[in-house]
Scaffold this active site. Structure first.
Site, PDB file in Angstrom:
ATOM      1  N   ASP A   1      -4.529  -9.965  -5.523  1.00 26.48           N
ATOM      2  CA  ASP A   1      -3.356 -10.775  -5.653  1.00 26.48           C
ATOM      3  C   ASP A   1      -2.553 -10.217  -6.910  1.00 26.48           C
ATOM      4  O   ASP A   1      -3.312 -10.380  -8.110  1.00 26.48           O
ATOM      5  CB  ASP A   1      -3.302 -12.093  -5.563  1.00 26.48           C
TER       6      ASP A   1
ATOM      7  N   ASN B   1      14.652  -7.163  -4.183  1.00 28.31           N
ATOM      8  CA  ASN B   1      15.859  -6.513  -3.479  1.00 28.31           C
ATOM      9  C   ASN B   1      16.830  -6.414  -4.197  1.00 28.31           C
ATOM     10  O   ASN B   1      16.851  -6.996  -5.656  1.00 28.31           O
ATOM     11  CB  ASN B   1      16.180  -7.804  -2.294  1.00 28.31           C
TER      12      ASN B   1
ATOM     13  N   GLY C   1       6.918 -12.141   0.585  1.00 28.97           N
ATOM     14  CA  GLY C   1       5.891 -11.143  -0.072  1.00 28.97           C
ATOM     15  C   GLY C   1       5.730 -11.307  -1.294  1.00 28.97           C
ATOM     16  O   GLY C   1       5.476 -12.428  -1.984  1.00 28.97           O
ATOM     17  N   VAL C   2       5.488 -10.103  -2.119  1.00 27.87           N
ATOM     18  CA  VAL C   2       5.232 -10.121  -3.481  1.00 27.87           C
ATOM     19  C   VAL C   2       6.249 -10.637  -4.440  1.00 27.87           C
ATOM     20  O   VAL C   2       5.939 -11.261  -5.196  1.00 27.87           O
ATOM     21  CB  VAL C   2       4.826  -8.398  -3.862  1.00 27.87           C
ATOM     22  N   ASP C   3       7.487 -10.533  -3.821  1.00 22.76           N
ATOM     23  CA  ASP C   3       8.633 -11.093  -4.725  1.00 22.76           C
ATOM     24  C   ASP C   3       8.580 -12.539  -4.898  1.00 22.76           C
ATOM     25  O   ASP C   3       8.554 -13.425  -5.733  1.00 22.76           O
ATOM     26  CB  ASP C   3       9.917 -10.613  -3.914  1.00 22.76           C
TER      27      ASP C   3
ATOM     28  N   SER D   1       7.825  -1.491  -0.792  1.00 23.60           N
ATOM     29  CA  SER D   1       8.353  -1.333   0.555  1.00 23.60           C
ATOM     30  C   SER D   1       7.523  -1.158   1.832  1.00 23.60           C
ATOM     31  O   SER D   1       7.973  -0.938   2.714  1.00 23.60           O
ATOM     32  CB  SER D   1       8.996   0.205   0.458  1.00 23.60           C
ATOM     33  N   THR D   2       6.289  -1.571   1.500  1.00 20.72           N
ATOM     34  CA  THR D   2       5.460  -1.323   2.868  1.00 20.72           C
ATOM     35  C   THR D   2       5.453  -2.802   3.536  1.00 20.72           C
ATOM     36  O   THR D   2       4.571  -2.709   4.453  1.00 20.72           O
ATOM     37  CB  THR D   2       4.094  -1.006   2.378  1.00 20.72           C
ATOM     38  N   GLY D   3       6.163  -3.656   2.947  1.00 18.13           N
ATOM     39  CA  GLY D   3       5.964  -5.050   3.844  1.00 18.13           C
ATOM     40  C   GLY D   3       7.331  -5.116   4.542  1.00 18.13           C
ATOM     41  O   GLY D   3       7.511  -4.394   5.301  1.00 18.13           O
TER      42      GLY D   3
END
Ligand code: APR
Length: 190
Positions: A16, A30, A38-40, A123-125
């Site tokens: 994490d 974004n 997600g990570v955001d 970008s991978t989620g």
């Protein structure tokens, strides 16, 4: 796993990113800097509302670029909110824009004099960039920056959330290390 690139280090961790200590932690944001999942979501939850307030004051960030805020409660000096591309069919310049996104973070790191920087797999989620091509772009862009030597960054680490992402990045880093003759080992190997 880590590779030594000249006097710099490029590492991979599974876990994490909000738990990591670094001068800069990169967020996969974004362009409205509004927060998300997600990570955001994880970064804003962990950092606290002051970071969202600062994002609101900045207002927006174009795709392929990044903006810096303070890091709130994270164990970091900065959060770099980076806006990666949404995957379409792979022929819309997605790889170039993803590379530009990582490069924008590295440029900010140099402007701020950061020695350590932690990246997620941007970008991978939600943005659906396939992991293999994303790992190629991410590792190549960061490695090229470290290879130049004229950077404040001494250690760059990718913090991959799940096993599949870690294994994909590890496979690509192993191949690049063989091709470019970088010594590799575990984190605790001198
Ligand atoms: N630490 C590290 N990586 C994480 C964490 C975490 N705590 N949580 C999720 N991830 C990983 C995901 O598994 C994925 O591999 O981060 C990667 C990026 O996924 P997303 O967070 O969905 O980011 P992205 O694909 O760039 O989409 C950005 O999603 O949350 C919204 O506001 C964000 O609209 C923006 C979009």
């Amino acid at each position: 796993m880590r590779a030594i690139i000249g006097t710099r280090m490029l590492g991979l961790l599974q876990g994490d990113i909000t738990k990591v200590q670094a001068d800069a932690i990169v967020n996969a944001a974004n362009s409205r800097l509004m927060g998300g999942g997600g990570v955001d979501g994880a970064i804003h939850d962990a950092a606290g509302t002051s970071v969202m307030d600062e994002c609101a004051r900045i207002g927006s960030c174009p795709t392929g670029k990044a903006v810096a805020t303070k890091a709130g409660r994270l164990r970091a000096r900065w959060i770099f909110h980076a806006v990666g591309p949404e995957w379409d069919d792979g022929n819309q310049g997605e790889a170039d824009v993803l590379g530009a996104t990582y490069q924008a973070c590295l440029t900010l790191a140099d402007e701020k004099g950061c020695e350590t920087i932690a990246f997620p797999a941007i970008s991978t989620g939600t943005y659906a960039f396939p992991l293999g091509p994303a790992a190629e772009v991410a590792l190549d862009t960061v490695a090229r920056h470290l290879e130049k030597g004229v950077t404040s960054v001494k250690t760059a680490v990718f913090v991959l959330y799940d096993h599949r992402a870690f294994d994909t990045f590890a496979r690509v880093l192993s191949r690049l290390a063989t091709e470019r003759q970088w010594p590799v080992g575990d984190w605790d190997t001198p």
